[in-house]
Design a protein around this motif. Structure first.
Motif, PDB file in Angstrom:
ATOM      1  N   THR A 177      -4.484   8.365   1.130  1.00  0.00           N
ATOM      2  CA  THR A 177      -5.676   7.896   1.839  1.00  0.00           C
ATOM      3  C   THR A 177      -5.727   8.456   3.252  1.00  0.00           C
ATOM      4  O   THR A 177      -6.798   8.872   3.732  1.00  0.00           O
TER       5      THR A 177
ATOM      6  N   TYR B 152       2.998   1.643  -3.615  1.00  0.00           N
ATOM      7  CA  TYR B 152       2.159   2.104  -4.721  1.00  0.00           C
ATOM      8  C   TYR B 152       1.405   3.392  -4.371  1.00  0.00           C
ATOM      9  O   TYR B 152       0.464   3.772  -5.068  1.00  0.00           O
ATOM     10  N   TYR B 153       1.797   4.058  -3.309  1.00  0.00           N
ATOM     11  CA  TYR B 153       1.256   5.348  -2.884  1.00  0.00           C
ATOM     12  C   TYR B 153      -0.277   5.329  -2.768  1.00  0.00           C
ATOM     13  O   TYR B 153      -0.971   6.218  -3.264  1.00  0.00           O
ATOM     14  N   ILE B 154      -0.762   4.292  -2.104  1.00  0.00           N
ATOM     15  CA  ILE B 154      -2.187   4.200  -1.783  1.00  0.00           C
ATOM     16  C   ILE B 154      -2.431   4.683  -0.358  1.00  0.00           C
ATOM     17  O   ILE B 154      -3.387   5.418  -0.097  1.00  0.00           O
ATOM     18  N   ALA B 155      -1.540   4.322   0.543  1.00  0.00           N
ATOM     19  CA  ALA B 155      -1.723   4.656   1.958  1.00  0.00           C
ATOM     20  C   ALA B 155      -1.558   6.153   2.225  1.00  0.00           C
ATOM     21  O   ALA B 155      -2.338   6.742   2.985  1.00  0.00           O
ATOM     22  N   GLN B 156      -0.550   6.779   1.615  1.00  0.00           N
ATOM     23  CA  GLN B 156      -0.241   8.186   1.931  1.00  0.00           C
ATOM     24  C   GLN B 156      -1.401   9.141   1.644  1.00  0.00           C
ATOM     25  O   GLN B 156      -1.831   9.876   2.535  1.00  0.00           O
TER      26      GLN B 156
ATOM     27  N   LEU C  47       0.818  -1.205   0.000  1.00  0.00           N
ATOM     28  CA  LEU C  47       0.000   0.000   0.000  1.00  0.00           C
ATOM     29  C   LEU C  47       0.859   1.265   0.000  1.00  0.00           C
ATOM     30  O   LEU C  47       0.461   2.294  -0.562  1.00  0.00           O
ATOM     31  N   GLU C  48       2.033   1.189   0.609  1.00  0.00           N
ATOM     32  CA  GLU C  48       2.906   2.358   0.685  1.00  0.00           C
ATOM     33  C   GLU C  48       3.741   2.519  -0.585  1.00  0.00           C
ATOM     34  O   GLU C  48       3.938   3.643  -1.070  1.00  0.00           O
TER      35      GLU C  48
END
Length: 259
Positions: free
Chosen positions: A72, A66-70, A63-64
């Motif tokens: 979000t 692929y820059y999904i968590a940041q 998740l981090e």
């Protein structure tokens, strides 16, 4: 010369206020829906700890990377604050109003216990389920506002900075150590309050916006209770694993060699 009516400006003011309140209700409901769905998705993702440290770290890193968590975290924090600000309009602001709400809650809790024995008689104090749900949603909402803000900010610090680890990002070792050290208690309170607040909130949202035309109140209550107990049960197991009280029950799924 025509005399100007005293209330000539009242109707436009009332209409404008009604439109503003409708806008607030739409934004509050939409943000609450998104937050509830995110919360359940978040529970499933955190539930990867049930597969052990390896599965938790793999999912967090994916998740981090692929820059999904940041983004979000930032979006959820903004939505959380917007929803809290709009929903707080319904929370009694004055001490006297809060006392009346407490008294109302006590009255509803005891209502119906002294009903006449005859089947046809109806007590004027029969418990009002909808009102009780609203009162407890307000109470849990105030708890979620405090503990939820702390959790989202802590999560943001984890994802965006290396303050609590060797690198930016969420790690199983750090998370377990923090929960085991004492965060299990506020997280347990937050879990109970957020699950109740979300399930009841979605129930009331469904009733408010016409879902009741397709489902009865009884059916909606059953759906609300199923969601509440399912995610509450899952959350308790996840919290026990994070607190290192329970071994990851699904660790056998990832027993192969690491790649």
């Amino acid at each position: 010369m025509p005399v100007k009516a005293k209330n000539s400006g009242t109707i436009p003011t009332v209409v404008s206020d009604a439109r503003r309140q409708l806008y607030y209700e739409l934004v509050s409901g939409a943000s609450g829906l998104v937050l509830a769905l995110f919360m359940w998705g978040h529970m499933v993702l955190v539930g990867s700890i049930l597969t052990g440290e390896r599965g938790f770290n793999w999912l967090a890193e994916m998740l981090e990377v692929y820059y999904i968590a940041q983004p979000t975290v930032v979006v959820i924090l903004v939505l959380f604050l917007v929803h809290a600000a709009l929903a707080s309009r319904k929370i009694p602001a004055q001490l006297a109003e809060r006392r009346r709400m407490i008294e109302l809650g006590k009255g509803l809790a005891h209502a119906g216990r002294d009903r006449p024995a005859t089947a046809s008689a109806i007590s004027p104090l029969q418990a009002h389920v909808e009102s009780r749900l609203w009162i407890w949603q307000v109470r849990t909402g105030m708890v979620v506002l405090v503990l939820g803000s702390f959790h989202v900010i802590l999560l943001g610090i984890d994802v965006l900075t290396p303050l609590f680890g060797e690198r930016p990002g969420i790690e199983a070792l750090t998370s377990v150590a923090r929960v085991k050290a004492g965060l299990w208690l506020p997280y347990a309170i937050l879990l109970l309050c957020v699950e109740f607040h979300a399930s009841v909130g979605l129930y009331r949202l469904a009733v408010k916006w016409g879902v009741g035309r397709h489902f009865s109140r009884r059916a909606l209550h059953i759906i609300e209770r199923v969601l509440l107990w399912f995610f509450l049960g899952l959350g308790v197991v996840v919290l026990l694993v994070l607190a290192d009280v329970l071994s990851p029950p699904l660790a056998f799924l990832l027993t192969g060699p690491a790649t």
